[in-house]
Write an enzyme that holds these catalytic residues in place. Structure first.
Site, PDB file in Angstrom:
ATOM      1  N   ASN A  24       0.844  -1.201   0.000  1.00 45.84           N
ATOM      2  CA  ASN A  24       0.000   0.000   0.000  1.00 45.84           C
ATOM      3  C   ASN A  24       0.881   1.253   0.000  1.00 45.84           C
ATOM      4  OD1 ASN A  24       0.647  -0.780   2.707  1.00 45.84           O
ATOM      5  ND2 ASN A  24      -0.987   0.496   3.530  1.00 45.84           N
ATOM      6  N   ILE A  25       0.425   2.246  -0.744  1.00 44.27           N
ATOM      7  CA  ILE A  25       1.174   3.497  -0.895  1.00 44.27           C
ATOM      8  C   ILE A  25       0.226   4.638  -0.547  1.00 44.27           C
ATOM      9  CG2 ILE A  25       2.509   4.948  -2.468  1.00 44.27           C
ATOM     10  CD1 ILE A  25       2.909   2.356  -4.207  1.00 44.27           C
ATOM     11  N   GLU A  26       0.449   5.237   0.614  1.00 44.27           N
ATOM     12  CA  GLU A  26      -0.460   6.289   1.085  1.00 44.27           C
ATOM     13  C   GLU A  26      -0.033   7.663   0.565  1.00 44.27           C
ATOM     14  OE1 GLU A  26      -0.852   5.734   5.355  1.00 44.27           O
ATOM     15  OE2 GLU A  26      -2.111   3.973   5.007  1.00 44.27           O
ATOM     16  N   GLU A  30      -3.055  -4.540  -2.972  1.00 44.83           N
ATOM     17  CA  GLU A  30      -3.557  -5.444  -4.013  1.00 44.83           C
ATOM     18  C   GLU A  30      -3.559  -4.756  -5.371  1.00 44.83           C
ATOM     19  OE1 GLU A  30      -4.846  -4.614  -1.127  1.00 44.83           O
ATOM     20  OE2 GLU A  30      -6.189  -6.135  -0.303  1.00 44.83           O
ATOM     21  N   CYS A  49      -4.081   0.800  -2.528  1.00 47.39           N
ATOM     22  CA  CYS A  49      -3.964  -0.431  -1.741  1.00 47.39           C
ATOM     23  C   CYS A  49      -2.894  -1.357  -2.323  1.00 47.39           C
ATOM     24  CB  CYS A  49      -5.283  -1.192  -1.748  1.00 47.39           C
ATOM     25  SG  CYS A  49      -6.601  -0.412  -0.830  1.00 47.39           S
TER      26      CYS A  49
END
Ligand code: THU
Length: 139
Positions: A51-53, A64, A62
């Site tokens: 995940n990369i916020e 996935e 997300c």
């Protein structure tokens, strides 16, 4: 597609461990919730994602979908299985279920028999995409 697909226990376990490895790359300074995914394509490739916020929260991606977009952008459009793990500060305390958007994105490139492995402390729980996204929408 993934009709009657059976993965060996070894392959399932290795997908889960790839997902754990992917989780280490999570960029999640806001939620501190780290997620990793490992996606098995029909032609036998494994793509990992985390995940990369973003400080603009809605721009977060997300784990996935990171894995899916990596695979599709490399020419793979048919998926057999995905393993997912997640936990606060990288501590896996239970299964991390994929969000609704990720389920729909997976469905675009897989059928209802796609295997979804959700890792926990002991091992993993096994589902199909059809179980997680019944009556899914497709055009
Ligand atoms: N997250 C995922 O990566 N996958 C999911 O299916 C559920 C949520 C991430 C998004 C966000 O970075 C963090 O987990 C908390 O929501």
């Amino acid at each position: 597609m993934a009709e009657n697909l059976v993965l060996s226990k070894e392959l399932e376990e290795s997908l889960v461990s790839y997902a754990k490895k992917a989780m280490e790359k999570s960029y999640s300074p806001y939620s501190k919730f780290q997620v990793g995914a490992a996606l098995l394509t029909a032609d036998g490739n494994i793509y990992m994602g985390a995940n990369i916020e973003n400080s603009s929260y809605g721009a977060t991606n997300c784990a996935e979908r990171t894995a899916v977009f990596k695979a599709v952008s490399e020419g793979h459009r048919n998926f057999y299985a995905i393993a997912i793990v997640g936990g606060l500060n990288g501590n896996i305390t239970g299964i991390c279920t994929p969000c609704g958007i990720c389920r729909q994105v997976l469905k675009e490139f897989a059928d209802e028999n796609m295997i979804v492995l959700l890792g926990n402390q002991q091992g993993y729980k096994k589902f199909t995409l059809g179980e997680l996204l019944p009556m899914s929408f497709t055009l």
